[in-house]
Write a protein that holds these residues in place. Structure first.
Motif, PDB file in Angstrom:
ATOM      1  N   LYS A   1      19.894  14.523  11.087  1.00 18.60           N
ATOM      2  CA  LYS A   1      18.447  14.694  11.223  1.00 18.60           C
ATOM      3  C   LYS A   1      17.774  13.351  11.022  1.00 18.60           C
ATOM      4  N   LYS A   2      16.875  13.014  11.905  1.00 19.11           N
ATOM      5  CA  LYS A   2      16.095  11.792  11.752  1.00 19.11           C
ATOM      6  C   LYS A   2      14.807  12.128  11.028  1.00 19.11           C
ATOM      7  N   TYR A   3      14.486  11.345  10.026  1.00 18.06           N
ATOM      8  CA  TYR A   3      13.269  11.527   9.244  1.00 18.06           C
ATOM      9  C   TYR A   3      12.297  10.399   9.550  1.00 18.06           C
ATOM     10  N   THR A   4      11.011  10.703   9.508  1.00 16.68           N
ATOM     11  CA  THR A   4      10.023   9.635   9.532  1.00 16.68           C
ATOM     12  C   THR A   4      10.087   8.952   8.174  1.00 16.68           C
ATOM     13  N   SER A   5       9.516   7.786   8.055  1.00 16.84           N
ATOM     14  CA  SER A   5       9.544   7.104   6.758  1.00 16.84           C
ATOM     15  C   SER A   5       8.791   7.912   5.704  1.00 16.84           C
ATOM     16  N   ARG A   6       7.725   8.565   6.100  1.00 17.49           N
ATOM     17  CA  ARG A   6       6.952   9.382   5.157  1.00 17.49           C
ATOM     18  C   ARG A   6       7.785  10.567   4.658  1.00 17.49           C
ATOM     19  N   GLU A   7       8.493  11.246   5.582  1.00 14.90           N
ATOM     20  CA  GLU A   7       9.353  12.368   5.187  1.00 14.90           C
ATOM     21  C   GLU A   7      10.487  11.898   4.277  1.00 14.90           C
ATOM     22  N   ALA A   8      11.089  10.771   4.612  1.00 15.70           N
ATOM     23  CA  ALA A   8      12.193  10.239   3.805  1.00 15.70           C
ATOM     24  C   ALA A   8      11.709   9.858   2.407  1.00 15.70           C
ATOM     25  N   LEU A   9      10.517   9.293   2.311  1.00 16.52           N
ATOM     26  CA  LEU A   9       9.950   8.932   1.010  1.00 16.52           C
ATOM     27  C   LEU A   9       9.655  10.183   0.192  1.00 16.52           C
ATOM     28  N   THR A  10       9.082  11.186   0.824  1.00 16.56           N
ATOM     29  CA  THR A  10       8.762  12.444   0.156  1.00 16.56           C
ATOM     30  C   THR A  10      10.019  13.129  -0.373  1.00 16.56           C
ATOM     31  N   ARG A  11      11.111  13.023   0.362  1.00 17.36           N
ATOM     32  CA  ARG A  11      12.368  13.672  -0.038  1.00 17.36           C
ATOM     33  C   ARG A  11      13.261  12.760  -0.887  1.00 17.36           C
ATOM     34  N   SER A  12      12.738  11.609  -1.270  1.00 16.19           N
ATOM     35  CA  SER A  12      13.464  10.629  -2.102  1.00 16.19           C
ATOM     36  C   SER A  12      14.736  10.118  -1.436  1.00 16.19           C
ATOM     37  N   ILE A  13      14.734  10.042  -0.126  1.00 17.33           N
ATOM     38  CA  ILE A  13      15.852   9.456   0.610  1.00 17.33           C
ATOM     39  C   ILE A  13      15.722   7.942   0.592  1.00 17.33           C
ATOM     40  N   ILE A  14      14.483   7.470   0.617  1.00 14.22           N
ATOM     41  CA  ILE A  14      14.190   6.041   0.511  1.00 14.22           C
ATOM     42  C   ILE A  14      13.304   5.815  -0.707  1.00 14.22           C
ATOM     43  N   ASP A  15      13.272   4.584  -1.170  1.00 11.12           N
ATOM     44  CA  ASP A  15      12.483   4.257  -2.355  1.00 11.12           C
ATOM     45  C   ASP A  15      11.101   3.693  -2.039  1.00 11.12           C
ATOM     46  N   HIS A  16      10.946   3.118  -0.857  1.00  8.38           N
ATOM     47  CA  HIS A  16       9.686   2.458  -0.506  1.00  8.38           C
ATOM     48  C   HIS A  16       9.358   2.678   0.962  1.00  8.38           C
ATOM     49  N   GLU A  17       8.085   2.545   1.263  1.00  9.58           N
ATOM     50  CA  GLU A  17       7.600   2.592   2.642  1.00  9.58           C
ATOM     51  C   GLU A  17       6.575   1.471   2.783  1.00  9.58           C
ATOM     52  N   PHE A  18       6.708   0.657   3.845  1.00  9.48           N
ATOM     53  CA  PHE A  18       5.790  -0.455   4.047  1.00  9.48           C
ATOM     54  C   PHE A  18       5.314  -0.476   5.491  1.00  9.48           C
ATOM     55  N   PRO A  19       4.109  -0.996   5.725  1.00 12.26           N
ATOM     56  CA  PRO A  19       3.647  -1.182   7.104  1.00 12.26           C
ATOM     57  C   PRO A  19       4.570  -2.188   7.806  1.00 12.26           C
ATOM     58  N   ILE A  20       4.692  -2.074   9.114  1.00  7.66           N
ATOM     59  CA  ILE A  20       5.596  -2.927   9.890  1.00  7.66           C
ATOM     60  C   ILE A  20       5.303  -4.409   9.653  1.00  7.66           C
ATOM     61  N   GLU A  21       4.049  -4.755   9.448  1.00  9.56           N
ATOM     62  CA  GLU A  21       3.672  -6.151   9.250  1.00  9.56           C
ATOM     63  C   GLU A  21       4.230  -6.725   7.943  1.00  9.56           C
ATOM     64  N   GLU A  22       4.478  -5.868   6.948  1.00 14.21           N
ATOM     65  CA  GLU A  22       4.969  -6.307   5.643  1.00 14.21           C
ATOM     66  C   GLU A  22       6.460  -6.055   5.460  1.00 14.21           C
ATOM     67  N   LEU A  23       7.081  -5.405   6.435  1.00 13.85           N
ATOM     68  CA  LEU A  23       8.445  -4.917   6.256  1.00 13.85           C
ATOM     69  C   LEU A  23       9.451  -6.016   5.924  1.00 13.85           C
ATOM     70  N   TYR A  24       9.454  -7.111   6.671  1.00 10.71           N
ATOM     71  CA  TYR A  24      10.429  -8.178   6.437  1.00 10.71           C
ATOM     72  C   TYR A  24      10.255  -8.792   5.055  1.00 10.71           C
ATOM     73  N   ASP A  25       9.031  -9.162   4.700  1.00 13.48           N
ATOM     74  CA  ASP A  25       8.790  -9.794   3.400  1.00 13.48           C
ATOM     75  C   ASP A  25       9.154  -8.870   2.242  1.00 13.48           C
ATOM     76  N   GLN A  26       8.790  -7.610   2.353  1.00  9.95           N
ATOM     77  CA  GLN A  26       9.096  -6.663   1.278  1.00  9.95           C
ATOM     78  C   GLN A  26      10.598  -6.394   1.189  1.00  9.95           C
ATOM     79  N   ALA A  27      11.272  -6.297   2.324  1.00 13.13           N
ATOM     80  CA  ALA A  27      12.726  -6.090   2.333  1.00 13.13           C
ATOM     81  C   ALA A  27      13.430  -7.282   1.700  1.00 13.13           C
ATOM     82  N   PHE A  28      12.952  -8.478   1.993  1.00  9.16           N
ATOM     83  CA  PHE A  28      13.535  -9.685   1.405  1.00  9.16           C
ATOM     84  C   PHE A  28      13.367  -9.682  -0.109  1.00  9.16           C
ATOM     85  N   LYS A  29      12.177  -9.333  -0.592  1.00 10.07           N
ATOM     86  CA  LYS A  29      11.939  -9.271  -2.044  1.00 10.07           C
ATOM     87  C   LYS A  29      12.857  -8.255  -2.717  1.00 10.07           C
ATOM     88  N   LEU A  30      13.001  -7.078  -2.101  1.00  8.42           N
ATOM     89  CA  LEU A  30      13.883  -6.057  -2.668  1.00  8.42           C
ATOM     90  C   LEU A  30      15.332  -6.542  -2.694  1.00  8.42           C
TER      91      LEU A  30
END
Length: 83
Positions: free
Chosen positions: A5-34
């Protein structure tokens, strides 16, 4: 994952599949920090047998959509998959 099943980032965040959600413009910088914050601090945790190329290939195959978003920005067409 087992049901493919493919989840949207919002669904994955709600279900605790992912820890963070960021706008596409911030994605690279935030991923690098993590990633930097997740590096081992101990010298005993050396990466002697780590293969960056192999790790990159595995992650690219597993997370094709995220990889393409980071590399190319918003991508509308379906990716080519080797599976």
């Amino acid at each position: 994952v087992l049901m493919a099943k493919k989840y949207t980032s919002r669904e994955a965040l709600t279900r605790s599949i992912i820890d963070h959600e960021f706008p596409i413009e911030e994605l690279y910088d935030q991923a690098f920090k993590l990633a930097v914050n997740g590096l081992p601090e101990s010298a005993a945790m050396k990466l002697d047998y780590f293969s960056p190329k192999g790790y990159t290939e595995i992650k690219t195959e597993l997370y094709t959509d995220a990889y393409r978003a980071l590399k190319f920005g918003r991508v509308e067409d379906l990716p080519h998959c080797r599976l």
